[in-house]
Motif scaffolding. Structure first.
Motif, PDB file in Angstrom:
ATOM      1  N   SER A  67      -2.024  -9.644  11.249  1.00  0.00           N
ATOM      2  CA  SER A  67      -2.268 -10.254  10.400  1.00  0.00           C
ATOM      3  C   SER A  67      -3.557  -9.932   9.675  1.00  0.00           C
ATOM      4  N   LYS A  68      -4.719  -9.134   9.811  1.00  0.00           N
ATOM      5  CA  LYS A  68      -5.814  -8.751   9.930  1.00  0.00           C
ATOM      6  C   LYS A  68      -6.086  -6.853   9.678  1.00  0.00           C
ATOM      7  N   HIS A  69      -5.354  -5.957  10.565  1.00  0.00           N
ATOM      8  CA  HIS A  69      -5.874  -5.357   9.988  1.00  0.00           C
ATOM      9  C   HIS A  69      -4.723  -3.938   8.959  1.00  0.00           C
ATOM     10  N   HIS A  70      -2.546  -4.845   9.487  1.00  0.00           N
ATOM     11  CA  HIS A  70      -1.972  -4.210   8.750  1.00  0.00           C
ATOM     12  C   HIS A  70      -1.947  -4.580   6.958  1.00  0.00           C
ATOM     13  N   GLN A  71      -2.446  -6.415   6.954  1.00  0.00           N
ATOM     14  CA  GLN A  71      -2.445  -6.447   6.285  1.00  0.00           C
ATOM     15  C   GLN A  71      -3.564  -6.229   5.332  1.00  0.00           C
ATOM     16  N   ALA A  72      -4.892  -6.052   5.657  1.00  0.00           N
ATOM     17  CA  ALA A  72      -5.779  -5.201   4.840  1.00  0.00           C
ATOM     18  C   ALA A  72      -5.872  -4.125   4.565  1.00  0.00           C
ATOM     19  N   TYR A  73      -4.668  -3.213   5.119  1.00  0.00           N
ATOM     20  CA  TYR A  73      -3.880  -1.833   4.856  1.00  0.00           C
ATOM     21  C   TYR A  73      -3.531  -2.385   3.246  1.00  0.00           C
ATOM     22  N   VAL A  74      -2.748  -3.411   3.142  1.00  0.00           N
ATOM     23  CA  VAL A  74      -1.678  -4.051   2.199  1.00  0.00           C
ATOM     24  C   VAL A  74      -2.814  -4.177   1.117  1.00  0.00           C
ATOM     25  N   ASP A  75      -3.456  -4.689   1.610  1.00  0.00           N
ATOM     26  CA  ASP A  75      -4.786  -5.006   0.411  1.00  0.00           C
ATOM     27  C   ASP A  75      -6.269  -4.012  -0.608  1.00  0.00           C
ATOM     28  N   ARG A  76      -5.916  -3.574   0.301  1.00  0.00           N
ATOM     29  CA  ARG A  76      -6.151  -2.629  -0.323  1.00  0.00           C
ATOM     30  C   ARG A  76      -5.643  -1.471  -0.823  1.00  0.00           C
ATOM     31  N   LEU A  77      -4.535  -1.090  -0.411  1.00  0.00           N
ATOM     32  CA  LEU A  77      -3.013  -0.468  -0.819  1.00  0.00           C
ATOM     33  C   LEU A  77      -2.980  -1.456  -2.334  1.00  0.00           C
ATOM     34  N   ASN A  78      -2.800  -1.912  -2.702  1.00  0.00           N
ATOM     35  CA  ASN A  78      -3.234  -2.740  -3.904  1.00  0.00           C
ATOM     36  C   ASN A  78      -3.780  -2.559  -4.850  1.00  0.00           C
ATOM     37  N   ASP A  79      -4.836  -2.985  -3.941  1.00  0.00           N
ATOM     38  CA  ASP A  79      -6.109  -2.582  -5.516  1.00  0.00           C
ATOM     39  C   ASP A  79      -6.451  -1.295  -5.768  1.00  0.00           C
ATOM     40  N   ALA A  80      -5.584  -0.541  -4.717  1.00  0.00           N
ATOM     41  CA  ALA A  80      -5.999   0.975  -5.463  1.00  0.00           C
ATOM     42  C   ALA A  80      -5.351   1.187  -6.515  1.00  0.00           C
ATOM     43  N   ILE A  81      -4.148   1.341  -6.660  1.00  0.00           N
ATOM     44  CA  ILE A  81      -2.718   0.745  -7.251  1.00  0.00           C
ATOM     45  C   ILE A  81      -2.621  -0.724  -8.970  1.00  0.00           C
ATOM     46  N   SER A  82      -3.794  -0.588  -8.568  1.00  0.00           N
ATOM     47  CA  SER A  82      -3.646  -2.231  -9.630  1.00  0.00           C
ATOM     48  C   SER A  82      -4.009  -0.614 -11.389  1.00  0.00           C
ATOM     49  N   LEU A  83      -4.975   0.308 -11.204  1.00  0.00           N
ATOM     50  CA  LEU A  83      -4.667   0.228 -12.395  1.00  0.00           C
ATOM     51  C   LEU A  83      -4.020   1.194 -13.080  1.00  0.00           C
ATOM     52  N   HIS A  84      -2.373   2.115 -11.711  1.00  0.00           N
ATOM     53  CA  HIS A  84      -2.106   2.171 -12.527  1.00  0.00           C
ATOM     54  C   HIS A  84      -0.361   1.905 -12.300  1.00  0.00           C
ATOM     55  N   PRO A  85      -0.005   0.918 -13.169  1.00  0.00           N
ATOM     56  CA  PRO A  85       1.009   0.491 -13.223  1.00  0.00           C
ATOM     57  C   PRO A  85       2.779   0.936 -13.292  1.00  0.00           C
ATOM     58  N   GLU A  86       2.581   2.484 -13.694  1.00  0.00           N
ATOM     59  CA  GLU A  86       3.800   3.502 -13.428  1.00  0.00           C
ATOM     60  C   GLU A  86       3.759   3.819 -11.760  1.00  0.00           C
ATOM     61  N   TYR A  94      -4.738   3.737   3.403  1.00  0.00           N
ATOM     62  CA  TYR A  94      -4.110   2.575   2.679  1.00  0.00           C
ATOM     63  C   TYR A  94      -2.011   2.370   2.814  1.00  0.00           C
ATOM     64  N   GLY A  95      -2.274   3.133   1.634  1.00  0.00           N
ATOM     65  CA  GLY A  95      -0.471   3.142   2.117  1.00  0.00           C
ATOM     66  C   GLY A  95       0.593   3.492   3.202  1.00  0.00           C
ATOM     67  N   GLY A  96      -0.591   4.964   3.850  1.00  0.00           N
ATOM     68  CA  GLY A  96       0.434   5.569   5.049  1.00  0.00           C
ATOM     69  C   GLY A  96      -0.205   3.786   6.477  1.00  0.00           C
TER      70      GLY A  96
END
Ligand code: MN3
Length: 207
Positions: A29-48, A77-79
């Motif tokens: 709930s903390k570690h894995h969730q953080a990776y998901v959140d940070r991955l989403n942040d990173a790709i949010s500017l790259h809709p492709e 984070y994706g990893g």
């Protein structure tokens, strides 16, 4: 939001006493969730990139095909997201699916390592004993052979073209609440491996 935290296929207490509930709760709930959140942040500017699975994203790491500004985020984070998503599924409560590899995986392990309990587990133990944080893996190479490997941090075998079918997180956050030594955690891990799932992963990757 593109990527989401997959629910655990069992409860936080399910892997006790080998992996404790407190570790599972924080880890998921903390570690894995953080990776998901940070991955989403990173790709949010790259809709492709929005249509790609996390495994497809991680497979692009190191190939100069991702935007340079998010290469490191996808790698880490994706990893982290991909690695943990596999990890939860290859664990199962003691007595459910832990009796060992089945079917063609069983034969392939015997062919590759000679003996399962001795040489395969020793190779995996060595991979898991790497210095610092990382993961141990049983993967399938592009030549369709089994390989035990070790990666640093949240690096994924997918980035090197291999397909992981079994893994063990050896970051301290995966075991330090219960085990003072990593070696005890590595040994106890075998009690809660979901061999039915690992064997299914093997069949799917070889199909
Ligand atoms: Mn972890």
């Amino acid at each position: 939001m593109v990527h989401t935290l997959p629910p655990l296929p069992y409860g936080y207490f399910a892997l006790e006493p080998y992996i404790d509930a407190a570790t599972m709760q924080i880890h998921h709930s903390k570690h894995h969730q953080a990776y998901v959140d940070r991955l989403n942040d990173a790709i949010s500017l790259h809709p492709e990139l929005a249509a790609l699975s996390v495994e497809e994203l991680v497979a692009k790491v190191g190939k100069n095909v991702l935007p340079a500004s998010i290469e490191t985020a996808v790698r880490n984070y994706g990893g982290g997201h991909a690695n943990h998503s596999l990890f939860w599924t290859i664990l199962a409560p003691l007595g459910s699916s832990n009796s060992g590899p089945t079917g063609s995986l069983r034969h392939a392990l015997a062919d590759e390592f000679g003996s399962f309990d001795d040489r395969f587990k020793n190779a995996f133990y060595d991979a898991a004993s790497r210095f610092g944080s990382g993961w141990a893996w049983l993967s399938i190479t592009p030549a369709r052979t089994l390989v035990v490997e070790s990666t640093a941090n949240e690096d994924s075998p997918l980035s090197a073209g291999n397909t992981p079918i079994l893994c063990l997180d050896v970051w301290e956050h995966a075991y330090y609440l219960k085990y003072t030594r990593r070696r005890e955690y590595i040994i106890q891990f075998w009690n809660v491996v979901n061999w039915d799932q690992v064997s299914e992963n093997y069949e799917k990757a070889m199909a």
